[in-house]
Motif scaffolding. Structure first.
Motif, PDB file in Angstrom:
ATOM      1  N   ARG A  24      22.867  -5.460  -2.498  1.00 31.31           N
ATOM      2  CA  ARG A  24      22.665  -4.721  -3.389  1.00 31.31           C
ATOM      3  C   ARG A  24      21.167  -3.821  -3.943  1.00 31.31           C
ATOM      4  N   LEU A  25      21.078  -3.026  -4.559  1.00 30.93           N
ATOM      5  CA  LEU A  25      20.333  -1.822  -4.669  1.00 30.93           C
ATOM      6  C   LEU A  25      19.975  -2.119  -6.216  1.00 30.93           C
ATOM      7  N   ASP A  26      19.445  -1.954  -6.507  1.00 32.13           N
ATOM      8  CA  ASP A  26      18.957  -2.043  -8.421  1.00 32.13           C
ATOM      9  C   ASP A  26      17.390  -1.271  -8.676  1.00 32.13           C
ATOM     10  N   THR A  53      18.234  -5.026  -1.610  1.00 38.41           N
ATOM     11  CA  THR A  53      18.475  -6.252  -0.946  1.00 38.41           C
ATOM     12  C   THR A  53      19.254  -6.200   0.068  1.00 38.41           C
ATOM     13  N   LEU A  54      18.896  -6.923   0.953  1.00 35.65           N
ATOM     14  CA  LEU A  54      19.835  -7.753   2.645  1.00 35.65           C
ATOM     15  C   LEU A  54      19.515  -8.846   2.855  1.00 35.65           C
ATOM     16  N   LEU A 112       2.649   8.161  -5.330  1.00 39.91           N
ATOM     17  CA  LEU A 112       2.034   7.221  -5.346  1.00 39.91           C
ATOM     18  C   LEU A 112       3.392   5.604  -5.065  1.00 39.91           C
ATOM     19  N   THR A 113       3.540   5.416  -4.376  1.00 46.95           N
ATOM     20  CA  THR A 113       4.279   4.287  -4.638  1.00 46.95           C
ATOM     21  C   THR A 113       4.540   3.124  -3.280  1.00 46.95           C
ATOM     22  N   GLY A 114       4.001   2.092  -4.127  1.00 38.80           N
ATOM     23  CA  GLY A 114       4.106   1.238  -2.658  1.00 38.80           C
ATOM     24  C   GLY A 114       5.325  -0.118  -2.389  1.00 38.80           C
ATOM     25  N   PHE A 115       5.006  -0.567  -1.414  1.00 41.40           N
ATOM     26  CA  PHE A 115       6.607  -1.085  -1.182  1.00 41.40           C
ATOM     27  C   PHE A 115       5.801  -3.078  -0.792  1.00 41.40           C
ATOM     28  N   VAL A 116       6.257  -3.681  -1.538  1.00 39.85           N
ATOM     29  CA  VAL A 116       6.430  -5.013  -0.683  1.00 39.85           C
ATOM     30  C   VAL A 116       8.144  -5.665  -0.284  1.00 39.85           C
ATOM     31  N   ALA A 117       7.945  -7.392   0.984  1.00 41.42           N
ATOM     32  CA  ALA A 117       8.908  -7.752   0.380  1.00 41.42           C
ATOM     33  C   ALA A 117       8.904  -8.408   0.218  1.00 41.42           C
ATOM     34  N   PHE A 118      10.791  -9.549   0.176  1.00 44.92           N
ATOM     35  CA  PHE A 118      10.418 -10.972  -0.527  1.00 44.92           C
ATOM     36  C   PHE A 118      11.808 -10.879   0.137  1.00 44.92           C
ATOM     37  N   VAL A 119      11.462 -12.755   0.765  1.00 46.25           N
ATOM     38  CA  VAL A 119      12.033 -13.304   1.392  1.00 46.25           C
ATOM     39  C   VAL A 119      12.677 -14.728   0.893  1.00 46.25           C
ATOM     40  N   GLU A 120      14.232 -14.686   0.787  1.00 46.36           N
ATOM     41  CA  GLU A 120      14.689 -16.251   0.145  1.00 46.36           C
ATOM     42  C   GLU A 120      15.856 -15.959   0.669  1.00 46.36           C
ATOM     43  N   ASN A 121      16.249 -17.537   0.890  1.00 42.32           N
ATOM     44  CA  ASN A 121      18.008 -18.297   0.479  1.00 42.32           C
ATOM     45  C   ASN A 121      18.446 -16.756   1.192  1.00 42.32           C
ATOM     46  N   GLU A 135      17.780 -13.720   2.020  1.00 47.50           N
ATOM     47  CA  GLU A 135      17.595 -12.498   1.955  1.00 47.50           C
ATOM     48  C   GLU A 135      16.552 -12.195   1.800  1.00 47.50           C
ATOM     49  N   LEU A 136      16.538 -10.628   1.980  1.00 46.65           N
ATOM     50  CA  LEU A 136      15.188 -10.010   1.752  1.00 46.65           C
ATOM     51  C   LEU A 136      15.379  -8.704   1.436  1.00 46.65           C
TER      52      LEU A 136
END
Length: 110
Positions: free
Chosen positions: A36-38, A47-48, A73-82, A84-85
């Motif tokens: 997914r790309l939103d 999302t992977l 300037l941008t920032g990046f964070v990642a979430f992992v659950e179920n 999926e990243l």
């Protein structure tokens, strides 16, 4: 087909370095895992999915990973659950992330 850009791979590698073993980091970038790309006005989420990702929720925001294109300037964070990243790219200071951001020469730094 959604394909991770090289700067996204670098951002994910930095955010997951202390969480995932190297073999898993290499495997996660396969286009078969991209689901997914939103886009939002202020950034986007990509999302992977992989059965090797943890089920429990993790917030990956250290080290602070940033991206720069010209003055944006941008920032990046990642979430992992179920299993999926999700990588989130967001603009600082309420700036708008252009629709073609992923095609620009984004410089990643910590």
């Amino acid at each position: 087909m959604i394909v991770l850009k090289s700067f996204e791979v670098k951002a994910i590698n930095l955010l997951t370095a202390n969480v995932f073993p190297a073999w898993q980091a290499d495997k996660m970038h396969s286009s078969d895992n991209l689901i997914r790309l939103d886009f939002t006005e202020r950034g986007y989420f990509i999302t992977l999915s992989s059965s090797s990702f943890p089920i429990e929720r993790l917030l990956l925001n250290s080290p602070p990973v940033n991206g720069k294109v010209d003055e944006l300037l941008t920032g990046f964070v990642a979430f992992v659950e179920n299993n999926e990243l999700t990588l989130e790219c967001f603009a600082y200071d309420g700036d708008i992330v252009p629709d073609n951001f992923r095609d620009l020469n984004v410089i990643i730094f910590i």
